[in-house]
Enzyme design. Structure first.
Site, PDB file in Angstrom:
ATOM      1  N   TYR A  51       0.831  -1.202   0.000  1.00 58.08           N
ATOM      2  CA  TYR A  51       0.000   0.000   0.000  1.00 58.08           C
ATOM      3  C   TYR A  51       0.866   1.251   0.000  1.00 58.08           C
ATOM      4  O   TYR A  51       2.023   1.236   0.439  1.00 58.08           O
ATOM      5  CB  TYR A  51      -0.975   0.016   1.187  1.00 58.08           C
ATOM      6  N   CYS A  52       0.254   2.355  -0.520  1.00 59.99           N
ATOM      7  CA  CYS A  52       0.863   3.676  -0.430  1.00 59.99           C
ATOM      8  C   CYS A  52      -0.168   4.616   0.173  1.00 59.99           C
ATOM      9  O   CYS A  52      -0.992   4.179   0.984  1.00 59.99           O
ATOM     10  CB  CYS A  52       1.380   4.154  -1.797  1.00 59.99           C
ATOM     11  N   TRP A  53      -0.154   5.892  -0.204  1.00 62.13           N
ATOM     12  CA  TRP A  53      -1.061   6.849   0.429  1.00 62.13           C
ATOM     13  C   TRP A  53      -2.514   6.557   0.083  1.00 62.13           C
ATOM     14  O   TRP A  53      -3.374   6.496   0.949  1.00 62.13           O
ATOM     15  CB  TRP A  53      -0.674   8.268   0.026  1.00 62.13           C
ATOM     16  N   SER A  72       2.206   2.339  -5.025  1.00 56.49           N
ATOM     17  CA  SER A  72       1.955   0.933  -4.674  1.00 56.49           C
ATOM     18  C   SER A  72       1.739   0.073  -5.904  1.00 56.49           C
ATOM     19  O   SER A  72       2.239  -1.058  -5.985  1.00 56.49           O
ATOM     20  CB  SER A  72       0.750   0.824  -3.732  1.00 56.49           C
ATOM     21  N   TYR A 112      -3.310   3.779   2.405  1.00 57.31           N
ATOM     22  CA  TYR A 112      -3.334   4.139   3.826  1.00 57.31           C
ATOM     23  C   TYR A 112      -4.608   4.890   4.178  1.00 57.31           C
ATOM     24  O   TYR A 112      -5.138   4.746   5.293  1.00 57.31           O
ATOM     25  CB  TYR A 112      -2.101   4.993   4.171  1.00 57.31           C
TER      26      TYR A 112
END
Length: 349
Positions: free
Chosen positions: A94-96, A102, A123
């Protein structure tokens, strides 16, 4: 290649071998999915460079630089911390917000043959779950407060009760702060990190059993108790620990030995009380500290600072009495015995 958890329990229980946060180190340090490791595809400096080019030059140039940096960093991660995984490894990335960072990294992992998924919404999706659990829903358990004047060893008793089987939330432990002016224990987690740790703990509670929480204000150091728990605490019955002031004085001198051993830190804390207590009294306290008169200092602080504030707060927040335990020594043996009694009392509620 996406994973959308319906609640917090879905993320750690979905069969993933590793949860990978590809955001920058500073984003990860503020908060992350519990148990995640940080393998940034852009570090803080690189992310700033890409963002500046995106704003000042063009989106194309920013994406080109970003792709090169992501590929370079992905290679480093694959050759380093991920090199030992076999073909059956299943990571969640995952990323933001489940976007380019991601998906770029996940595509590279998928090309290798690993069964990779991306957290849908990133996130931000996880953060919404934390907010829902702590802000929007009623607290899932009956709360019982552990109360008492300063120096009644509440935190120690809480920990003994937990070892003896009581269901417990240690807010001071989660916030890395002892909850008073003298309570700093080092850097506190960010508010979001504090809430993530609390949400993970709440997720594992048994709703059919009461949970014991130390009576705190709405803040522990600089961390704010989320409204779901705070509302439950305000209406909760209290188990009160009682002890003579002389006993509490001795306990405080032992419990705060780290501050006593740092004269400059102790002096600075006492000086900060001038606005509340006046120059004359605070100067007396500072002189007592310099002379090593720690127990008389603790007794005077309780008489003029802590006890009056506790009594005023107790009057404002009167809630049902769930029991009282009396301490006479607050040495290790008595704390163990009282903690066991506390656990028994909780088991009967």
């Amino acid at each position: 290649m996406s994973f959308a958890p319906p609640d917090l329990s879905a993320i750690p229980a979905a069969g993933f071998d590793t949860v990978i946060d590809v955001r920058s180190p500073s984003e990860f340090a503020e908060d992350h999915v519990p148990g995640a490791i940080n393998l940034p595809v852009l570090d803080d400096e690189e992310r700033a460079r890409v963002g500046t080019i995106y704003v000042q030059d063009s989106a194309f140039l920013a994406r080109k630089l970003g792709a090169a940096l992501v590929a370079r960093n992905a290679a480093r991660h694959i050759e380093g911390p991920l090199s030992h995984h076999d073909g059956g490894w299943r990571p969640l990335v995952y990323c933001w917000r489940g976007g380019q960072r991601s998906n770029s990294f996940a595509s590279i992992l998928a090309q290798i043959g690993w069964r990779v998924d991306v957290l849908e919404g990133g996130y931000q999706c996880y953060r919404r779950l934390v907010k829902d659990a702590l802000y929007d829903r009623p607290f899932p358990c009956r709360v019982v407060l552990l109360d008492g004047f300063t120096g009644t060893a509440k935190t120690d008793l809480l920990q003994v009760a937990q070892r003896r089987g009581a269901q417990v939330i240690d807010l001071e432990g989660l916030a890395n702060h002892r909850g008073s002016l003298f309570g700093a224990m080092g850097a506190q987690p960010a508010q979001k990190g504090f809430e993530s740790a609390l949400a993970e703990l709440v997720r594992g509670l048994d709703p059919g059993r009461p949970v014991l929480v130390e009576a705190e204000s709405s803040k522990v150091g600089e961390r704010v108790v989320p409204p779901g728990l705070w509302k439950a605490m305000q209406a909760a019955p209290r188990i009160t620990i009682e002890a003579p002031r002389t006993v509490r004085t001795g306990y405080l001198a032992r419990a705060y030995a780290d501050i006593v051993a740092d004269p400059q830190r102790l002096d600075a804390i006492l000086a900060s009380l001038t606005r509340l207590q006046g120059h004359e009294r605070v100067e007396q306290w500072r002189q007592m500290a310099r002379a090593g008169q720690i127990e008389p200092l603790a007794a005077d602080l309780m008489e003029h600072h802590y006890d009056p504030r506790y009594a005023k707060q107790a009057d404002r927040q009167a809630t049902p009495d769930a029991g009282r335990l009396r301490a006479e020594r607050l040495d290790a043996a008595e704390i163990e015995a009282l903690g066991a009694e506390l656990a028994t009392l909780m088991s009967r509620m």
